[in-house]
Write an enzyme that holds these catalytic residues in place. Structure first.
Site, short mmCIF file in Angstrom:
data_model
loop_
_atom_site.label_atom_id
_atom_site.label_comp_id
_atom_site.label_asym_id
_atom_site.label_seq_id
_atom_site.Cartn_x
_atom_site.Cartn_y
_atom_site.Cartn_z
N GLU A 241 2.01 -9.71 17.64
CA GLU A 241 1.40 -10.43 18.77
C GLU A 241 -0.11 -10.29 18.77
O GLU A 241 -0.83 -11.24 19.09
CB GLU A 241 1.97 -9.93 20.11
CG GLU A 241 3.47 -10.13 20.26
CD GLU A 241 3.94 -11.54 19.93
OE1 GLU A 241 3.18 -12.51 20.14
OE2 GLU A 241 5.08 -11.67 19.43
N HIS A 244 -1.85 -12.85 16.80
CA HIS A 244 -2.12 -14.10 17.54
C HIS A 244 -3.31 -13.92 18.47
O HIS A 244 -4.16 -14.79 18.57
CB HIS A 244 -0.92 -14.49 18.40
CG HIS A 244 0.29 -14.92 17.62
ND1 HIS A 244 0.24 -15.78 16.55
CD2 HIS A 244 1.61 -14.62 17.80
CE1 HIS A 244 1.46 -15.97 16.09
NE2 HIS A 244 2.32 -15.29 16.83
N HIS A 250 1.15 -18.42 12.61
CA HIS A 250 2.22 -17.85 11.80
C HIS A 250 1.98 -18.09 10.32
O HIS A 250 1.31 -19.03 9.93
CB HIS A 250 3.56 -18.45 12.23
CG HIS A 250 4.04 -17.85 13.51
ND1 HIS A 250 4.80 -18.55 14.43
CD2 HIS A 250 3.85 -16.62 14.04
CE1 HIS A 250 5.06 -17.75 15.45
NE2 HIS A 250 4.49 -16.59 15.24
#
Ligand code: RRS
Ligand code: CA
Ligand code: ZN
Ligand code: ZN
Length: 512
Positions: A241, A244, A250
């Protein structure tokens, strides 16, 4: 549209989801009854319709076009109607997960060809600073507080170990990255509702997506663990996470940390080389743990420093140094191609690849020479060439059947094409730009617009545009280029710069 995208939070999740076809939170839970399914919200969320956020309705023609786009993206029959197969696909829990095409082939390629580009995808967001603070707003009740703090700290250290980034925990006020454990619908929109135990484990928001920029949520309905096989390991999920929250999308390398699937507990989990290259493309390598406090600026797309050349031969200015490009793309395989006349150049961080330029037909057979514009659509995974009143569509390096096709008059003669981070393709011509999709027969309302109105600081009549693998958008005209700061919505200071030095690996001419 552009402006509203920059504000609409759900769209940021959407851009990630569509562009990299990721497993971000979806509101179509497995057991959602068909009749409750809100296809409009779904299509807004995933970029097939403008996000009206409940204000107003889409006209039926626009909706139908959005449905067609969804159908094409998912290989369904393009009916433009919400037929059962389409609704079923929209509701599928796997919707949005990437196709892991030939992963082993890719891995082998990565080993044998160091020029193989990154599989990670940087959607175009990053922190404009290196010192980032985080706050643990809430803890899971399943684990001790100090264990959680340690797990999160260690997850951050994976990223600070290979970049100039530093992470500091704060316990009061606001923080760049706010961390929480939540369940179900939890305040960041119905599209981000957690789905109970299983399914999605956590999600995070990209930097620059105010006001929830960087925020990271864990699904409290999961079983969170520190070690062992059962449940989900907090540190590993957190490390994903935080990738991100730092700006990574991804990866299609299945064993990368940034792959969209949880790969189970591994006490010795590491960043994959792909994760490392991804984050270093955004922030540079820095000193990391071992290299002291030295911080380097983000690596430019190609070294802008005049490169020291081996041996004593006079610095070659190279044969390609005066070239200007019809357009540039990062293709389906992540390679950067620049088009000029009948030639194609492959660009790397070091300049033009060995063996290039080549005749364009040896790479994209059947593509037009001197295209006005070229763009790779990351969403549809197609490359489009535009020339005069026609356009050509390619899947990978193969021309699709039935092309070229005619362009409606509103879109003829584009000089540059760009897929912006809202997922849309914009065509530039003289001093205006227009949003384009294959299904449009005329310009959408509000287009064309004056180029310099949104793309502040640019020359109006730009000749090439693309988003590079560093997530930044670059525009070209003549022998210079500009970098567009998507955070401030204007060209960065210090531009334009010489294209030949930064992109072609040429050294400046030394006056005799
Ligand atoms: C994410 O990318 N956040 O940034 C979400 C990702 C995640 O949760 N992926 C799902 C997953 O791996 N879940 C594991 C348990 C469910 C297994 C069943 C099949 N399945 C974060 C990870 C990478 C740390 C993807 C997923 C797998 C999934 C699903 C999603 C079934 C919905 C329904
Ligand atoms: Ca869940
Ligand atoms: Zn959330
Ligand atoms: Zn993810």
């Amino acid at each position: 549209m552009l402006d509203s995208c920059r504000r609409a939070m759900s769209l940021f999740t959407l851009v990630l989801c569509i562009v990299v076809a990721s497993a971000l939170p979806t509101d179509h839970s497995r057991d959602a009854a068909n009749r409750d399914f809100d296809s409009t919200t779904f299509m807004e969320k995933f970029g097939y319709l403008d996000n009206l956020a409940g204000r107003g309705q889409h006209d039926p023609q626009t909706t139908s076009m959005g449905i067609r786009e969804f159908q094409r993206f998912n290989g369904l029959q393009e009916t433009g109607r919400l037929d059962p197969a389409t609704v079923q696909k929209m509701q599928s829990p796997r919707c949005g997960l990437p196709d892991l095409v030939r992963p082993s082939e890719r891995a082998a390629q990565l080993r044998s060809d160091p020029e193989t580009p990154l599989a990670f995808y940087a959607p175009g967001y990053k922190w404009r600073k290196n010192n980032i603070d985080y706050k643990i707003v809430g803890y899971t009740r399943q684990l001790g507080g100090s264990d959680q703090r340690r797990a999160l700290r260690q997850a951050f250290s994976k990223w600070s170990g290979v970049t100039p980034l530093t992470f500091r925990e704060v316990t009061s006020g606001t923080a760049d990255i706010e961390i929480n454990f939540v369940r179900g619908q939890h305040g960041d929109g119905p599209g981000n509702t957690f789905d109970g135990r299983g399914g999605t484990l956590a999600h995070a928001f990209f930097p620059g997506t105010q006001p929830i920029s960087g925020d990271t949520h864990f699904d409290e309905d999961e079983q969170w663990t520190m070690r062992g096989e059962t449940g989900s390991n907090l540190e590993i999920v957190a490390a994903h996470e935080f990738g991100h929250a730092l700006g990574l999308g991804h990866s299609n390398v299945p064993t990368a940390l940034m792959a969209p699937y949880y790969q189970g507990y591994d006490p010795n989990y590491q960043l994959h080389v792909d994760d490392k290259r991804g984050i270093q493309t955004l922030y540079g390598s820095g000193g990391g743990r071992s290299g002291g406090r030295r911080t380097r600026p983000t690596r430019p797309p190609v070294t802008a420093r005049p490169r020291p050349r081996p041996r004593a031969t006079p610095a070659p200015r190279g044969r390609h140094c005066d070239v200007k490009f019809d357009d540039i793309i990062v293709a389906h395989d992540g390679k950067t191609y620049a088009f000029r006349g009948s030639k194609i150049y492959r660009l790397t961080n070091r300049g033009v690849s060995r063996g290039f330029p080549r005749p364009r037909n040896r790479v994209f057979r059947g593509a037009p020479s001197s295209p006005g514009a070229v763009v790779y659509d990351r969403r549809l995974r197609k490359t489009f060439f535009f020339k005069g009143g026609r356009y050509w569509r390619f899947t990978a390096y193969r021309k699709d059947q039935g092309f070229p096709k005619r362009l409606p008059s509103a879109f003829r003669n584009p000089k540059a094409a760009l897929q912006w981070r809202d997922g849309r393709i914009y065509l530039f011509k003289s001093s205006t730009y227009t949003a384009w999709t294959e299904t449009l027969t005329r310009a959408s309302s509000g287009y064309p617009r004056a180029t310099t109105q949104f793309w502040r600081g640019l020359r109006p009549d730009i000749e090439a545009a693309f988003q590079y693998t560093d997530g930044e958008t670059y525009f070209f005209k003549g022998n210079v280029y500009w970098k567009f700061d998507s955070y401030y919505g204007r060209v960065e200071a210090g531009y334009p710069k010489a294209t030949s030095q930064a992109w072609l690996g040429c050294t400046p001419r030394i006056p005799k």
